[in-house]
Design an enzyme around this catalytic site. Structure first.
Site, short mmCIF file in Angstrom:
data_model
loop_
_atom_site.label_atom_id
_atom_site.label_comp_id
_atom_site.label_asym_id
_atom_site.label_seq_id
_atom_site.Cartn_x
_atom_site.Cartn_y
_atom_site.Cartn_z
CB ALA A 63 -0.87 -0.01 1.25
N GLY A 109 0.53 -5.03 0.85
CA GLY A 109 -0.63 -5.05 -0.03
C GLY A 109 -0.31 -5.69 -1.38
CD GLU A 112 -2.52 -7.47 2.71
OE1 GLU A 112 -2.09 -6.33 2.45
OE2 GLU A 112 -3.23 -7.71 3.69
CD GLU A 132 1.56 -5.72 5.50
OE1 GLU A 132 2.38 -6.62 5.79
OE2 GLU A 132 0.78 -5.82 4.54
#
Ligand code: 3HC
Ligand code: NAI
Length: 703
Positions: A63, A109, A112, A132
């Site tokens: 992200a 992300g 993911e 993260e």
């Protein structure tokens, strides 16, 4: 179609390319563009499969960390991750096979997203991971729910709690990747997608894969038992993974989103995200543009084979750069080489270095007592005794024996770099490379620019720092530079607290409870009380002091008693022979009582809170002066220096970020209180007063 995601139809296969340089981070715009591109491809009857990949050097590094700043409240965060979860489920529900083609990194992300695709292929050198936790977060886009289904609970916990990525081969063995592609990734991914189409089977949805709940719960219990961190994120990661085992995918996802939202608004995560960017900013210098030419470093030399020289030579050798290690004293060279061998051998014994790599690395270091070969080196790092006359003589020789383009770096911790540089006859190539002890391990490289240091010398030093595996910060040439200049004020406060009534173990205990790896006195016993004492003697000989205001006499009394710290078996603590266990020594209290009487101070109990507040305020106030004087460019640079040079707790973001979290009006109020109670030497830096009045923090400041 958005610029952020391109689509191309290749013979029935839709190739979607995420294009958000430099690392294809998933910004809100990328998420939106991805959703549109997926929906369009899924609705196109000509599309038999979709391949998703990244433009440039990588798949997706996660992200967009910048965008978390916009998540001011827990509800903002919940809104963001709920939307991401929904999009990833839409990708998973696409009727045709969706294949992620991974090169470079699929992190956070990025992984993911790849796990919501039906299949994953990757180049051999790709890495995947959930880092993260290093930002005080947990995966927030389904990672804690899909990863255990692909890789098993134990590995999922390891990846989410430690944050260390896996290389492709291991990820394939673990079930995260379906195939390693040799040769052209995109062609391989398209071919893989066609094989999936050919099976005629419905695509495999990760969220529907079974989980072994019994084994998983056992892994959860074991991980909880082994977890030492007191920070929230690693615990939250385990909690979210546990939820994958005890409820449906939807229940687990809800729990993950709630835990992510708690983490993203936490002070710890803000601090760690601040450091992520500060670390990258600290090497950027406005008058040294990116286009500045860089001196290629093929060979190096280090002068002085003592504590620092040996460690610096190891840093070069470990980076694969051949290095001459010169000392005047043949015994010192031999001693230095013995220490280097022992250090590498201990890495081999701990399985951190293979015997072959040991032999290769050691062969990079050539011990010497002459300047033979110095005409070929591209950089020399000087680490002789901290003595101006000796350093000047050394730089004068270096000016003669090295080739014209050679960088001349000094590891001095306190001496004036301009005076040293002048002796070389080419000050534009002289720079400070201030390593921290042990130099082969400590990550910080304080790069000190002198008045005449050229942009090329600075740019080359920054590039070299990265190659040596260091985190660099470029600072100006003042006494002690940034790290040790501020340390002087931190130590002085610790000495004064001792005189006023706190004890050495109490002060060390309060600061380790705050998060420092070792307290000020324990640290000085490791570094050597003699080092500071000699610096004070040198300064006194030229009519200067290290810190203005009251000085404690205790460190000099310990020096006079020959109590230098661990190396002499006694310093602020006592040490049994062969042991580093700190034993409190009543002698220190006696010295403190005498010192307090001499200064007319009535000793009294002092709280741990006061110890932390006074030492932290001293650091931040001096840090503000460093900024005012322009010796550091940004408050974040100071934070990076303290976290990497002295182990300041990262989850507090560094001394300047920590002061911002206390609030500068509160910091100012403390300084005023100390001035009233403790004396006029407590004066707020004008930057503190200005920012407090303007309702701002240090982190709005750049110069
Ligand atoms: N968001 C925003 N910017 C990022 C970024 C990210 N996720 N990752 C890297 N960048 C930026 C860096 O700030 C840097 O910018 P700059 O050039 O302006 O200084 C640039 O990209 C290049 O980064 P590096 O200098 O670090 O390049 P390297 O090649 O040394 O390293 C990397 C590349 C390994 C990808 C490293 O940048 C990295 O570890 N990035 C962070 C990965 C990460 O933590 N991902 C998880 C994010 S949180 C998340 O995904 C939450 C999700 O679960 C919802
Ligand atoms: P040290 O005393 O361990 O080593 C110095 C070495 O220099 C000795 O081996 C000595 O024989 C050699 N030497 C002296 N004159 C020489 C000459 N003319 N030519 C070649 N070699 C010569 O000292 P240490 O601790 O390694 O410090 C070296 C420098 O690094 C100093 O400037 C110090 O301030 C700085 N420094 C020290 C740190 C520490 O924690 N020890 C941390 C950061 C910087």
């Amino acid at each position: 179609m958005s610029d952020l995601v391109h689509a191309e139809l290749q013979d029935g296969i839709a190739v979607l390319t995420i294009d958000n340089p430099p690392v294809n981070a998933l910004s809100p715009g990328v998420w939106a563009a991805l959703g549109e591109a997926i929906d369009r491809a899924a609705a196109d009857p000509a599309v038999q499969a979709i391949v998703l990949h990244g433009a440039g050097a990588t798949f997706v590094a996660g992200a967009d960390i910048h965008s978390f700043k916009l998540l001011r409240t827990r509800d903002d965060a919940l809104g963001r991750v709920t939307a991401s979860h929904a999009l990833l489920e839409r990708i998973e529900d696409v009727a045709v096979p969706v294949v992620a083609a991974i090169h470079g990194n699929a992190l956070g992300g990025g992984l993911e997203l790849a796990m919501a695709c039906h299949y994953r292929v990757a180049t051999r050198d790709a890495s995947v991971g959930q880092p993260e936790v290093l930002l005080g977060l947990i995966p927030g886009a389904g990672g804690t729910q899909r990863l255990p289904r692909l890789a098993g609970t134990a590995l999922a916990i390891e990846l989410c709690v430690e944050g260390v990525p896996l290389r492709a081969a291991k990820a394939q063995a673990a079930g995260i990747l379906d195939q390693i592609i040799v040769g052209d990734l995109l062609a391989g991914a398209v071919a893989f997608a066609r094989t999936r189409v050919a099976t005629g089977q419905p695509p495999r949805k990760t969220r529907e894969l079974p989980l072994d709940a019994a084994a998983g719960l056992a892994a959860v219990t074991a991980a909880r038992g082994a977890l030492k961190s007191r920070l929230p994120a690693p615990h939250a990661a385990i909690d979210a993974i546990e939820a994958a085992l005890t409820g449906s995918f939807a229940d687990g996802s809800r729990r993950e989103r709630a835990l992510f939202a708690d983490c993203v608004v936490s002070i710890e995560s803000r601090a760690l995200r601040h450091l992520f960017f500060a670390e990258r900013e600290a090497t950027k210098v406005p008058d040294v543009p990116k286009s500045t030419p860089v001196t290629p470093i093929a060979r190096a030399a280090v002068i002085g084979a003592g504590t620092m020289g040996g460690g610096i030579a190891m840093a070069y050798a470990s980076a694969g750069i051949p290095v001459l290690l010169k000392d005047v004293d043949p015994v010192a060279v031999e001693h230095g080489m013995t220490t280097i061998r022992k250090n590498y051998e201990s890495s081999v014994a701990r399985g951190k270095l293979s015997p072959e790599a040991y032999a290769q690395t050691l062969a990079q270091i050539t011990p010497t007592t002459t300047y033979d070969g110095f005409e070929q080196v591209d950089i020399v790092v000087e680490a002789v005794f901290e003595d101006m006359a000796l350093k000047q003589a050394t730089f004068a020789e270096l000016g003669r024996v090295t080739k014209p383009g050679c960088i001349l770096a000094s590891n001095t911790s306190t001496l004036d770099l301009d005076e040293i540089g002048a002796a070389s006859g080419r000050p534009s190539q002289v720079i400070g490379h201030h390593f921290f002890s042990p130099a082969n391990i400590m990550k910080l490289l304080e790069i000190v620019r002198g008045r005449q240091t050229s942009a090329e010398t600075i740019a080359s030093s920054v590039a070299l720092g990265k190659r040596l595996g260091k985190v660099s910060a470029v600072v100006g040439n003042c006494f002690g530079f940034v790290a040790n200049r501020m340390l002087g004020y931190y130590m002085r406060e610790a000495y004064l607290l001792l005189e006023e009534g706190a004890s050495v173990p109490q002060i060390d205990g309060a600061l380790t409870a705050f998060g420092m790896p070792v307290g000020p006195f324990g640290m000085q016993d490791i570094a050597g009380i003699d080092v500071g004492a000699r610096i004070r003697q040198h300064l006194a000989s030229v009519g200067k002091v290290r810190t203005e205001g009251p000085q404690s006499e205790i460190p000099d009394r310990l020096f006079a008693l020959g109590r230098y710290g661990q190396k002499t078996g006694a310093g602020w603590y006592r040490y049994e022979a062969g042991s580093r266990n700190r034993i409190a020594d009543p002698l220190i209290d006696a010295l403190a009582t005498e010192a307090a009487a001499r200064r007319g101070v009535a000793r009294q109990p002092i709280s741990d809170d006061e110890i932390v507040a006074r030492t932290m305020t001293a650091l931040a106030n001096e840090g503000a002066r460093v900024l005012e004087d322009g010796y550091a460019l940004r408050a974040g640079d100071i934070d990076v220096i303290y976290c990497y040079g002295f182990g300041f707790p990262r989850h507090r973001g560094g001394p300047m970020f920590y002061a911002d979290t206390v609030g500068l009006p509160a910091v100012l109020a403390r300084i005023e209180d100390y001035r009233a109670r403790l004396g006029e030497h407590w004066q707020p830096a004008s930057l503190v007063s200005q920012l407090a009045a303007a309702g701002r923090g240090f982190h709005d400041v750049t110069t």
